[in-house]
Design a protein around this motif. Structure first.
Motif, PDB file in Angstrom:
ATOM      1  N   GLY A  11      -3.494   7.775 -50.050  1.00 21.81           N
ATOM      2  CA  GLY A  11      -2.106   7.559 -49.651  1.00 21.81           C
ATOM      3  C   GLY A  11      -1.692   8.664 -48.709  1.00 21.81           C
ATOM      4  N   HIS A  20       2.603   1.776 -44.706  1.00 23.46           N
ATOM      5  CA  HIS A  20       1.784   2.852 -45.265  1.00 23.46           C
ATOM      6  C   HIS A  20       0.316   2.629 -44.918  1.00 23.46           C
ATOM      7  N   HIS A  63      -4.309   3.796 -52.128  1.00 23.41           N
ATOM      8  CA  HIS A  63      -3.345   4.111 -53.186  1.00 23.41           C
ATOM      9  C   HIS A  63      -2.476   2.858 -53.389  1.00 23.41           C
TER      10      HIS A  63
END
Lengths: 478, 478, 478
Positions: C122, A248, C33
């Motif tokens: 994010g 991510h 995030h």
């Protein structure tokens, strides 16, 4: 000297021999990873696997497809900027990559996935093979237009081998992190390619300069390549990171770096032009430098603003490189770098290695969390006593190893490729699809309008017949 | 005979009538699959579903998008190689596919997803509809340039129906496996299309031969199509396989087969040219044959080396087909196959069916694991007593059924399409966008430079005005 | 009046100042995030997270990549239809989007993801930033060819801010649903852009009309953009929907609407031409209207036939708009809408808002399930007592707010952009890459062959030298 470019037996024989060898080696060594083996059903029945969703396929396949597009369409079309070399650019890239991924599956497999006498093939192997071939595509950029497809297959054979050795040294011996390949792919691939280009330097390349440029539509085809590389780079830099937060974070850092890079590329491109006009060469290439330079650090806690800073710097460095450094290197050091890979892969690759080393050295349990720090840098097992500072030093060592491997390996391979038996074209026949492709005319030599800043662009030949598309759309402007 | 290509009422009426019918039928029959229905939240509350990640969307959507790109960009742009038919190639492919996927959702839905009076629509239906339309795109390749958009809509209407019937017979009655459609999509689609092309043969097509070839930039547009088909084929062959290892394995096998195919395509392409030059037609098309030929076996334990062997063979077969077979079929059997689909879809499709049959027959619990064998071939329920050998025999039967359905269906549809009311163009007006598209000139007939080897290319007409891009970039070379 | 298009200090300074400001603001405000933070490992160790697969990355990253392609390749290449403005179309889109996504991450972050003094970044933020920039790409379509890159950066700066404010009002204050942005992206972006275009209207634009059209190959480049927008729109409309059934349903509804739209676009395009020929402008643009118009309702229980109906209507409305409305708006209201965004984004956006309002108002526990209804419209917390009817009313209010914001905001920004200091070109130098790009000729004014129906196309200038590709391939036909 006569340059025989009739490849009628050399190219078929090379392809067939290589492919037969690959089939035999795959037969002896390659089997499926458990996640791709039908015994998976038995594993589930035995309770060793809880859900099909645990299959590595679901974690990594979408990223794999993006990387695949970057190799075949991204690099392939980026190099179609040459007005008369589009077929070779995209076609030879296709060929060397199709061969390269198979050979890389073996080479990298022997180094990393060898168990019980077999290489176990899963999606992560496919991604790593594409990565390895990426370094060959980078090197191709330096020699584009001046080599035959047989030379490219030979170069791929050696470069994949060297890449795998270098990758093993960095990832397994030095135990550094380089998820996006700033060192293993870009720095290595670029300096290897530049060394090969230097060995293969052509003293009379100015006779082909008329074709070493773009026309209006070839620049648009190249933008297809640029954009697919730019958009999918977050997948490239995150494809082999740890599951979860690392994948991510790597995607986010890459996205940020590339965005900043575009702004500064445009800024410098405009600033270096007398009338503030933009240069397509910069927009096609320098906008990508930010992706290269966060390759190593993308999965680390580089922070979004850190990524922006990296991209900011790279846009400037890369564009100035295209404008001033490449002509200098050609004039003074006789490095004829067709695509200017030094500005997109070499310098940003080194920046990426440095950024990775510094970011690793600055890591701490505050920033990463206690388990996070261990998990991010594999501070367990034989690395249990490592500190971030040590990690940083090893990261830097990785850069030097990659450089050494590239330069020495590139010299050796360059000498092999210099042997005049591979069907390479004469200096005055470079950058011309007609040499290796059926149905392309050789009669006209279009006027040169746009191209990389090269030392010899002042020595352009007189044009007897203009390319109509050229005269309609492009004339040099002061 | 007068050929009236004014479609001003026929095309709008056809489109509108078909679309209205589709809306009505969707209104009567189509609802959401539970995974796409808002009641999913109630299912979760009741504990029937443990996590949102169980939703089929997450297993298959990425693969769906890749398949979607293959249908619209892959096929659409691959067929833009024709110098003056790019708008029709990509535009008519767009139209027939947009209609075809809707009609396929109904047809396949009635056969496979009919529950309680409704077709329940989920992502797997979308994938299967794209697959079905893929067979129409294949058939379009045979008649490209010689049919009107109305004929294409009619052909799609019938072919989707026949495809669904054939698919039902193979997958539900014979209970064979054909995840990547070597039989149901490629063999069926190709022989259907060739039969239609044969019925619609044009005695004076040589008057349009000047346009049945490519120019430099149309070949580059076509490579966009080629590459997206090649890169995403692993998704195509794995999109409807069982979760977990089967999807994973199918992607790997396809990747391997396609890579080997490129090497042998290049080898043969060079070998059949007097001076060893490559032919773009081969690179654009034959490099894909490996994907077709592992369609059936991709999800089976074909083994990576097995996939390489299949690709190796197909590159050779397909390229030789383009070079020698297609002209022969045109000269002797009057099969005017515009894109040479016989070499890319028909022959490799048959090879794929055979490979699938053999691989199935050779299956065993050793190779697959006990549960794995049952799971891979659905050896449960009414297939509980089947042996791999039986499976292999049924696989072979599936090939013959597909061939029969294609040839008979193609003959019937061909006769329907031969009725001179659909706005088709005269023999001398084929391969010309100007017939159906506004703003395209009809005055010039460019010189033919590159094209499929056809029997009538010797009878090219005298060119009054050369296309500038042609003269600048291409002349026929010995 | 002299129009100084030398951007040598204005463009670099603008880019550098903006990028430095972004770095500083990211440094102050932006962090990762939790799903992208290395502390994820600690969360797993503590048992707060059960599996890496719970990471938001796996739910949304594939959709994010599709949206990213739509912004950079979809919009970028769709606008390359202009024969001499391809570099600017794809290049300036690249620039404004790279800037816009960074600024949007901040603006939208302050509104939606601000926690403890930080914006937590994010993958969902990345998607929303791409959405925001989408509205700027829409507005760019109206002013394409008539603004400088500095003006585009200024427009992006303001439009992203206004978008974020509007989005906050709709999603947080009015609490409406607009997953695919029919209101926030398309309606807002289109009317904002049209207002700016109206303010910036050029009284002598007819002097540039010769370039405000396409040529054969620029139309094919534009189809690349069209197809990537069309194929990936299901991802666009589902990217930020609730996990599970909502994402699944949104993709299906969009797929259906777009398919129907193609059929009716082709129908109307053929019907409005004297000889039934198709117009590439319609196929490139109007086929996308169905995606715009199900933006709001895609995640609702619109039903597949409902989606087909929406697409059916939009193909007709949009094509008629291109044919009749755009010339009318130009002649009567002096709205010079280069890409006809009113037909693709404005009208379908309004239709989408209405469809969303009606679909919401008709919602019920029967159709959605008890939990499903609550979950789909967030009927909890402060919305606990809402009825579907109320939701419908608020949806409608959202449309009016978006319109007001667009028109007022567009007027203000238009006035700012009208100041003659941003390097904009004179009326007779529009639609010409040579103004801002190095290496593009300015001498020839090609004949106009194809373009949007405009009021001033009758006043085309006499052409002294024809573009060869034009004369070879295109002449106006009755």
């Amino acid at each position: 000297m006569a340059w025989n470019t009739d490849l009628r037996w050399r190219l078929p024989l090379t392809c067939l021999l290589l492919q037969v060898a690959l089939v035999v080696l795959f037969g002896v060594f390659v089997r499926y990873h458990p996640d791709a083996d039908a015994h998976w059903a038995d594993q589930k029945a035995a309770g060793n696997v809880s859900s099909d969703l645990d299959n590595e396929f679901y974690y990594r396949y979408p990223s794999f497809q993006d990387v695949h597009v970057m190799i075949f369409v991204g690099f392939g079309f980026l190099m179609t900027f040459l007005q008369r070399y589009g077929f070779s650019a995209v076609g030879f890239n296709f060929l060397l990559a199709a061969f390269g991924i198979q050979w890389a599956l073996l080479m990298q497999g022997w180094f990393h996935s060898f168990q019980g006498g077999y290489i176990l093939l899963g999606v992560e192997n496919l991604i790593n093979a594409d990565f390895c071939v990426g370094s060959v595509c980078v090197a191709f950029g330096a020699v584009l237009g001046k080599v035959s497809p047989v030379q490219l297959l030979i170069m791929t054979l050696f470069q994949v081998t060297l890449f795998s050795v270098n990758e093993f040294i960095l990832l397994n011996l030095l135990e550094v992190k380089d998820a996006g390949g700033s060192m293993t792919i870009h720095t290595f691939g670029a300096y290897f390619g530049l060394m090969v280009a230097w060995i293969l330097q052509r003293p009379n390349l100015q006779h082909s300069k008329g074709r070493q440029s773009s026309v209006y539509h070839s620049d648009l085809f190249a933008m297809i390549g640029t954009l697919f590389l730019w958009m999918y780079w977050p997948s490239f830099n995150s494809a082999v990171s740890n599951h979860g937060d690392a994948q991510h974070r790597a995607a986010i850092n890459t996205y940020c770096s590339l965005a900043a890079c575009v702004l500064t590329t445009v800024a410098v491109s405009s600033a270096v032009h007398k009338k503030g006009k933009l240069d397509m060469v910069h927009i096609q290439n320098a906008t990508l430098a930010g992706g290269v330079a966060v390759g190593t650090a993308a999965e680390m806690m580089l922070m979004p603003y850190g990524s922006l800073i990296v991209g900011f710097i790279c846009g400037i460095v890369s564009t100035l490189g295209f404008e001033y450094l490449t002509p200098f290197l050609e004039a003074r050091l006789r490095i004829q770098d067709t695509c200017g890979i030094h500005n997109l892969h070499a310098l940003p690759g080194i920046i990426g290695a440095i950024v990775g080393a510094v970011t690793a050295a600055c890591a701490s349990a505050d920033v990463y969390g206690k388990s996070g720090l261990v998990h991010a840098f594999d501070f367990e097992g034989d690395k249990q006593s490592w500190t971030p500072s040590m990690q940083g030093k090893f990261q830097a060592a990785g850069l030097f190893v990659s450089l050494a491997m590239a330069l020495v390996g590139g010299a050796v391979v360059g000498v092999i490729l210099k042997i005049p038996v591979w069907g390479q074209a004469a200096d005055e026949n470079c950058f011309d699809d007609a040499i290796y492709w059926e149905g392309c005319s050789r009669r006209h030599l279009p006027s040169t309008r746009r191209g990389l800043r090269t030392a010899s662009s002042l020595q352009m030949p007189e044009n007897t017949a203009l390319h109509p598309e050229d005269s309609a759309l492009k004339t040099s402007e002061p």
